[in-house]
Motif scaffolding. Structure first.
Motif, PDB file in Angstrom:
ATOM      1  N   GLN A  39     -35.937  48.151 -40.255  1.00 22.10           N
ATOM      2  CA  GLN A  39     -34.586  47.837 -39.806  1.00 22.10           C
ATOM      3  C   GLN A  39     -34.257  46.387 -40.172  1.00 22.10           C
ATOM      4  OE1 GLN A  39     -34.049  48.249 -35.597  1.00 22.10           O
ATOM      5  NE2 GLN A  39     -31.892  47.646 -35.654  1.00 22.10           N
ATOM      6  N   VAL A  40     -33.152  46.219 -40.897  1.00 24.51           N
ATOM      7  CA  VAL A  40     -32.747  44.890 -41.322  1.00 24.51           C
ATOM      8  C   VAL A  40     -32.040  44.182 -40.172  1.00 24.51           C
ATOM      9  CG1 VAL A  40     -31.294  43.573 -42.895  1.00 24.51           C
ATOM     10  CG2 VAL A  40     -32.536  45.577 -43.725  1.00 24.51           C
ATOM     11  N   GLN A  41     -32.437  42.943 -39.952  1.00 22.50           N
ATOM     12  CA  GLN A  41     -31.767  42.128 -38.945  1.00 22.50           C
ATOM     13  C   GLN A  41     -31.550  40.730 -39.481  1.00 22.50           C
ATOM     14  OE1 GLN A  41     -34.181  42.429 -35.332  1.00 22.50           O
ATOM     15  NE2 GLN A  41     -32.746  43.935 -34.526  1.00 22.50           N
ATOM     16  N   LEU A  42     -30.383  40.188 -39.186  1.00 22.33           N
ATOM     17  CA  LEU A  42     -30.057  38.805 -39.483  1.00 22.33           C
ATOM     18  C   LEU A  42     -29.764  38.116 -38.161  1.00 22.33           C
ATOM     19  CD1 LEU A  42     -27.613  39.322 -42.505  1.00 22.33           C
ATOM     20  CD2 LEU A  42     -30.072  38.907 -42.592  1.00 22.33           C
ATOM     21  N   ALA A  43     -30.357  36.950 -37.958  1.00 20.13           N
ATOM     22  CA  ALA A  43     -30.179  36.241 -36.692  1.00 20.13           C
ATOM     23  C   ALA A  43     -29.833  34.788 -36.961  1.00 20.13           C
ATOM     24  CB  ALA A  43     -31.442  36.349 -35.849  1.00 20.13           C
ATOM     25  N   GLU A  44     -28.611  34.416 -36.584  1.00 21.75           N
ATOM     26  CA  GLU A  44     -28.170  33.039 -36.767  1.00 21.75           C
ATOM     27  C   GLU A  44     -28.581  32.178 -35.581  1.00 21.75           C
ATOM     28  OE1 GLU A  44     -24.788  35.840 -38.139  1.00 21.75           O
ATOM     29  OE2 GLU A  44     -26.099  35.606 -36.402  1.00 21.75           O
ATOM     30  N   SER A  45     -28.751  30.898 -35.855  1.00 22.65           N
ATOM     31  CA  SER A  45     -29.014  29.925 -34.795  1.00 22.65           C
ATOM     32  C   SER A  45     -28.518  28.569 -35.254  1.00 22.65           C
ATOM     33  CB  SER A  45     -30.510  29.856 -34.455  1.00 22.65           C
ATOM     34  OG  SER A  45     -31.255  29.450 -35.584  1.00 22.65           O
ATOM     35  N   GLY A  46     -28.405  27.637 -34.304  1.00 27.57           N
ATOM     36  CA  GLY A  46     -28.036  26.280 -34.653  1.00 27.57           C
ATOM     37  C   GLY A  46     -26.607  25.886 -34.332  1.00 27.57           C
ATOM     38  N   GLY A  47     -25.821  26.830 -33.850  1.00 33.04           N
ATOM     39  CA  GLY A  47     -24.448  26.489 -33.498  1.00 33.04           C
ATOM     40  C   GLY A  47     -24.385  25.598 -32.271  1.00 33.04           C
ATOM     41  N   GLY A  48     -23.188  25.077 -32.013  1.00 27.29           N
ATOM     42  CA  GLY A  48     -23.028  24.232 -30.838  1.00 27.29           C
ATOM     43  C   GLY A  48     -21.715  23.493 -30.865  1.00 27.29           C
ATOM     44  N   LEU A  49     -21.605  22.532 -29.945  1.00 29.18           N
ATOM     45  CA  LEU A  49     -20.414  21.702 -29.826  1.00 29.18           C
ATOM     46  C   LEU A  49     -20.708  20.333 -30.422  1.00 29.18           C
ATOM     47  CD1 LEU A  49     -17.609  20.985 -28.640  1.00 29.18           C
ATOM     48  CD2 LEU A  49     -18.780  20.459 -26.488  1.00 29.18           C
ATOM     49  N   VAL A  50     -19.891  19.923 -31.378  1.00 28.67           N
ATOM     50  CA  VAL A  50     -20.053  18.624 -32.009  1.00 28.67           C
ATOM     51  C   VAL A  50     -18.692  17.950 -32.113  1.00 28.67           C
ATOM     52  CG1 VAL A  50     -22.111  19.273 -33.316  1.00 28.67           C
ATOM     53  CG2 VAL A  50     -19.831  19.574 -34.329  1.00 28.67           C
ATOM     54  N   GLN A  51     -18.731  16.660 -32.435  1.00 22.80           N
ATOM     55  CA  GLN A  51     -17.494  15.911 -32.602  1.00 22.80           C
ATOM     56  C   GLN A  51     -17.076  15.887 -34.069  1.00 22.80           C
ATOM     57  OE1 GLN A  51     -18.149  12.028 -30.849  1.00 22.80           O
ATOM     58  NE2 GLN A  51     -17.743  12.810 -28.787  1.00 22.80           N
ATOM     59  N   PRO A  52     -15.800  15.667 -34.329  1.00 24.01           N
ATOM     60  CA  PRO A  52     -15.351  15.543 -35.730  1.00 24.01           C
ATOM     61  C   PRO A  52     -16.158  14.476 -36.462  1.00 24.01           C
ATOM     62  CG  PRO A  52     -13.471  15.716 -34.266  1.00 24.01           C
ATOM     63  CD  PRO A  52     -14.678  15.583 -33.379  1.00 24.01           C
ATOM     64  N   GLY A  53     -16.554  14.818 -37.688  1.00 29.46           N
ATOM     65  CA  GLY A  53     -17.354  13.913 -38.494  1.00 29.46           C
ATOM     66  C   GLY A  53     -18.843  14.122 -38.369  1.00 29.46           C
ATOM     67  N   ASP A  54     -19.257  14.872 -37.370  1.00 31.69           N
ATOM     68  CA  ASP A  54     -20.683  15.135 -37.161  1.00 31.69           C
ATOM     69  C   ASP A  54     -21.212  16.178 -38.146  1.00 31.69           C
ATOM     70  OD1 ASP A  54     -20.917  14.817 -33.504  1.00 31.69           O
ATOM     71  OD2 ASP A  54     -20.779  13.334 -35.117  1.00 31.69           O
ATOM     72  N   SER A  55     -22.520  16.348 -38.105  1.00 36.97           N
ATOM     73  CA  SER A  55     -23.192  17.343 -38.936  1.00 36.97           C
ATOM     74  C   SER A  55     -23.888  18.373 -38.059  1.00 36.97           C
ATOM     75  CB  SER A  55     -24.222  16.680 -39.856  1.00 36.97           C
ATOM     76  OG  SER A  55     -23.613  15.784 -40.747  1.00 36.97           O
ATOM     77  N   LEU A  56     -24.121  19.531 -38.659  1.00 32.23           N
ATOM     78  CA  LEU A  56     -24.808  20.621 -37.958  1.00 32.23           C
ATOM     79  C   LEU A  56     -25.481  21.476 -39.017  1.00 32.23           C
ATOM     80  CD1 LEU A  56     -24.853  21.340 -34.907  1.00 32.23           C
ATOM     81  CD2 LEU A  56     -23.029  22.984 -35.365  1.00 32.23           C
TER      82      LEU A  56
END
Length: 123
Positions: free
Chosen positions: A1-18
Motif C-alpha cells: 500500500q502506497v502512502q505519502l506522509a507530509e511533515s514540517g508545516g507550521g506557523l511562520v512570519q513573512p520572510g521566514d523559511s520552512l
C-alpha cells in the motif's frame, strides 16, 4: 500500500523559511515523478513544483526562486525548502506522486496524495 506522509508545516512570519518533508512508503521512489500541490482556503488546489526521476525540476511562477524541491531516493524522501515566505503562501501543502505522467500541473495526473500539512504565514 502506497502512502505519502507530509511533515514540517507550521506557523511562520513573512520572510521566514520552512522545510517540508514527504516520507513515501510502499513504492520505489526512484520510479516516480514527485511533486507538491497546495490549496488555500476557498481556492482551487494548485501545482507548486515537480521533480522528475532524473532530478530535473519545474516550478510554478509564484514560487520560482524561493522554493526548492529535492529528493533522496535512498531514503524514500522528498523535501520542499521554502524561503522568503509570503502570506499568500498560506495553504495546505500536499505531496504527490505519479508513475508515468511526468511533471504535470493537472491534479488528475497524480496517482497518490498525502493528507497534507498546513503552512501559515502571518505576522
Amino acid at each position: 500500500q502506497v502512502q505519502l506522509a507530509e511533515s514540517g508545516g507550521g506557523l511562520v512570519q513573512p520572510g521566514d523559511s520552512l522545510r517540508l518533508s514527504c516520507a513515501a512508503s510502499g513504492l520505489t521512489l526512484s520510479s516516480y515523478y514527485m511533486g507538491w500541490f497546495r490549496q488555500a482556503l476557498g481556492k482551487e488546489r494548485e501545482f507548486v513544483v515537480g521533480i522528475r526521476r532524473n532530478g530535473l525540476t519545474a516550478y510554478s511562477d509564484s514560487v520560482k526562486g524561493r522554493f526548492t524541491i529535492s529528493r533522496d531516493n535512498a531514503k524514500n524522501m522528498v523535501y520542499l525548502q521554502m524561503n522568503s515566505l509570503k502570506p499568500e503562501d498560506t495553504a495546505v501543502y500536499y505531496c504527490v506522486a505519479n508513475r508515468g505522467a511526468g511533471i504535470s500541473p493537472t491534479r488528475q495526473d497524480y496517482d497518490y496524495w498525502g493528507p497534507g500539512t498546513q503552512v501559515t504565514v502571518s505576522s
